[in-house]
Design an enzyme around this catalytic site. Structure first.
Site, PDB file in Angstrom:
ATOM      1  N   HIS A 164       0.852  -1.190   0.000  1.00  0.00           N
ATOM      2  CA  HIS A 164       0.000   0.000   0.000  1.00  0.00           C
ATOM      3  C   HIS A 164       0.886   1.238   0.000  1.00  0.00           C
ATOM      4  CE1 HIS A 164      -3.266   2.741   0.804  1.00  0.00           C
ATOM      5  NE2 HIS A 164      -2.677   3.161   1.906  1.00  0.00           N
ATOM      6  N   GLY A 190       2.909   5.080   4.156  1.00  0.00           N
ATOM      7  CA  GLY A 190       2.347   5.791   5.291  1.00  0.00           C
ATOM      8  C   GLY A 190       0.895   5.402   5.506  1.00  0.00           C
ATOM      9  N   GLN A 191       0.340   5.825   6.637  1.00  0.00           N
ATOM     10  CA  GLN A 191      -1.040   5.500   6.955  1.00  0.00           C
ATOM     11  C   GLN A 191      -1.995   6.163   5.975  1.00  0.00           C
ATOM     12  OE1 GLN A 191      -1.716   6.566  11.041  1.00  0.00           O
ATOM     13  NE2 GLN A 191      -0.538   4.851  11.842  1.00  0.00           N
ATOM     14  N   ARG A 224      18.286  14.122  12.550  1.00  0.00           N
ATOM     15  CA  ARG A 224      18.564  15.471  12.065  1.00  0.00           C
ATOM     16  C   ARG A 224      19.885  15.560  11.295  1.00  0.00           C
ATOM     17  NH1 ARG A 224      17.421  19.779  16.766  1.00  0.00           N
ATOM     18  NH2 ARG A 224      17.707  21.140  14.947  1.00  0.00           N
TER      19      ARG A 224
END
Length: 318
Positions: free
Chosen positions: A138, A153-154, A243
């Site tokens: 997905h 991702g969701q 980062r």
């Protein structure tokens, strides 16, 4: 595993069918191709009968020197009930004994005008692609600066909207919502869209749009190698995000570990631009340029230089 029949190979390569038409629906179960050399001498103990059999100039030249009885015997043994087909290369004429045996046994006898080595290469690549391990993920697959980026991702996090922005910026869509992935080599993943949703993009509130119709044929691709995974997730204030970029995560798809980056989503972040930069940075890393490692080396040199100056000052005071 996908089912491949001799008929599929006939349609794919436009091969001429000479005999054994009844067997064109026989199933091919092996990607390897066999050239029956020692079998033509009469030794069939280890005959790979479940593979496509290729007869080139060498095999047919030897076959022509056999007696009529030997020709019938070899042709009879070549044509088994599980042999998916016999393919003659270089456009050469098929022996009458072989045509008769193929018609009796229902083994498709085919002919290609190309050289044997070229035919072996094309058929092997075709069958290996068909028999490659398969899965569906997905997400959205986009070609960004030549890099196949799989955006995951969701549901509702903004994958399709990000893909639409990337398409507007000149990149190409491969698949939206569902990405079909095949492992064609030990480290090569090829992603494509299911035929039902090919070239389509779903935007909440707008509906389904046809990317090729809106942006042109240059805005879509049928398939692309997956090189990078970008996972979009809602920004979590309590989570520490990378980062510097020194730690490289991977996502395992079938048997391949693909480099993965996590992008937190919150208002004001231009995800399309960030993904563009991620793709370009990935290309630089493959060329041996790593900005994070360069920064780390500079920092280490400055720390060492500072420690050396402190030791020197301490010596003067003493």
């Amino acid at each position: 595993m996908a089912k491949v029949r001799t008929q599929d190979m006939l349609e794919r390569f436009r091969i001429e069918l000479l005999a054994g038409e009844e067997g064109v629906h026989r199933e091919i179960s092996m990607s390897e191709v066999s050239r029956p050399g020692i079998e033509l001498t009469g030794y069939f103990k280890y005959y790979a009968k479940d593979r496509i059999q290729l007869l080139g100039k060498t095999e047919l030249s030897y076959f022509a020197e056999l007696t009529k009885e030997q020709k019938k015997d070899r042709a009879y043994h070549l044509c088994t009930d599980i042999t998916p087909g016999i393919l003659i290369t270089r456009g050469m004429d098929a022996p009458e004994e072989l045509i008769e045996a193929c018609n009796q046994s229902g083994v498709p006898l085919m002919r290609s005008p190309y050289k044997t080595s070229r035919v072996i290469s094309r058929i092997t690549n075709f069958l290996e692609a068909k028999f490659a391990p398969f899965t569906a993920v997905h997400g959205v697959l986009v070609d960004v600066y030549g890099i196949g980026v799989l955006i995951t991702g969701q549901s509702g996090v903004g994958k399709s909207e990000t893909a639409l922005e990337l398409v507007k910026r000149g990149h190409r869509l491969v698949a939206d919502d569902s990405v079909e992935i095949r492992q064609e080599d030990y480290d090569r993943l090829i992603g494509s869209a299911p035929p039902l949703i090919e070239h389509l993009l779903e935007i909440r509130g707008l509906g389904i749009i046809n990317v090729m119709t809106l942006f042109g044929a240059g805005s879509v691709l049928t398939h692309k190698r997956i090189s990078l995974v970008i996972n979009l997730e809602t920004w979590d204030q309590k989570k520490q995000y990378d980062r510097l970029g020194l730690e490289e995560e991977t996502m395992r798809i079938i048997d391949v570990n693909v480099p993965k980056a996590i992008l937190p989503v919150r208002p004001g972040r231009n995800l399309a631009v960030i993904i563009e930069v991620a793709a370009m940075n990935f290309r630089l890393k493959r060329m041996g340029v790593n900005a994070a490692e360069e920064f780390s080396e500079r920092l280490s040199k400055m720390i060492q230089q500072g420690e050396h100056e402190e030791d020197h000052d301490y010596d003067l005071d003493f």
